[in-house]
Design a protein around this motif. Structure first.
Motif, PDB file in Angstrom:
ATOM      1  N   ASP A  55       0.813  -1.226   0.000  1.00 24.41           N
ATOM      2  CA  ASP A  55       0.000   0.000   0.000  1.00 24.41           C
ATOM      3  C   ASP A  55       0.842   1.269   0.000  1.00 24.41           C
ATOM      4  O   ASP A  55       0.316   2.353  -0.236  1.00 24.41           O
ATOM      5  N   GLU A  56       2.132   1.139   0.296  1.00 25.05           N
ATOM      6  CA  GLU A  56       2.987   2.321   0.367  1.00 25.05           C
ATOM      7  C   GLU A  56       3.691   2.633  -0.956  1.00 25.05           C
ATOM      8  O   GLU A  56       4.212   3.720  -1.133  1.00 25.05           O
ATOM      9  N   LEU A  57       3.677   1.693  -1.893  1.00 24.27           N
ATOM     10  CA  LEU A  57       4.407   1.904  -3.143  1.00 24.27           C
ATOM     11  C   LEU A  57       3.940   3.117  -3.955  1.00 24.27           C
ATOM     12  O   LEU A  57       4.767   3.805  -4.537  1.00 24.27           O
ATOM     13  N   PRO A  58       2.641   3.417  -3.986  1.00 17.45           N
ATOM     14  CA  PRO A  58       2.234   4.599  -4.781  1.00 17.45           C
ATOM     15  C   PRO A  58       2.938   5.894  -4.353  1.00 17.45           C
ATOM     16  O   PRO A  58       3.082   6.806  -5.159  1.00 17.45           O
ATOM     17  N   ASP A  59       3.388   5.975  -3.115  1.00 21.23           N
ATOM     18  CA  ASP A  59       4.086   7.169  -2.631  1.00 21.23           C
ATOM     19  C   ASP A  59       5.574   7.161  -2.958  1.00 21.23           C
ATOM     20  O   ASP A  59       6.257   8.156  -2.740  1.00 21.23           O
ATOM     21  N   ALA A  60       6.078   6.041  -3.453  1.00 20.36           N
ATOM     22  CA  ALA A  60       7.515   5.920  -3.714  1.00 20.36           C
ATOM     23  C   ALA A  60       7.891   6.597  -5.028  1.00 20.36           C
ATOM     24  O   ALA A  60       7.073   6.691  -5.941  1.00 20.36           O
TER      25      ALA A  60
END
Length: 77
Positions: A55-60
Motif C-alpha cells: 500500500d505504500e508503493l504509490p508514494d515511492a
C-alpha cells in the motif's frame, strides 16, 4: 514457484533490528533486502523493514519494477 509461507509476525522480526535479516513484503511475496545498500539497518527512507509495503508503493519515487531485481524468498500468510 513453491516458496515457504511466513506470518506477518515472522516478517516483522526480519527488520534488521530484532533479527539481522531485512525482509519486506510486496503483493504477497517476501523479498530479502539484507544485501541492499538502500536498506541499511532495516530502514529505506521513511520505510522500515519487516512490513508489507504494497500500500505504500504509490508514494515511492520508483515503480514496482524495483522488485524485479530481487528474488522472492517466501510468501506472506
Amino acid at each position: 514457484m513453491d516458496l515457504p509461507v511466513y506470518t506477518k509476525q515472522q516478517l516483522a522480526l526480519r527488520n534488521g533490528q530484532d533479527k539481522p535479516q531485512i525482509w519486506v513484503a510486496y503483493k504477497g511475496f517476501i523479498y530479502d533486502m539484507t544485501e541492499s545498500r538502500l536498506w541499511r539497518n532495516g530502514k529505506h527512507y521513511e520505510h522500515w523493514a519487516g512490513q508489507d509495503l504494497t500500500d505504500e508503493l504509490p508514494d515511492a519515487p520508483h515503480t514496482e519494477a524495483v522488485f524485479e531485481k530481487f528474488t522472492p524468498i517466501g510468501k506472506i500468510k
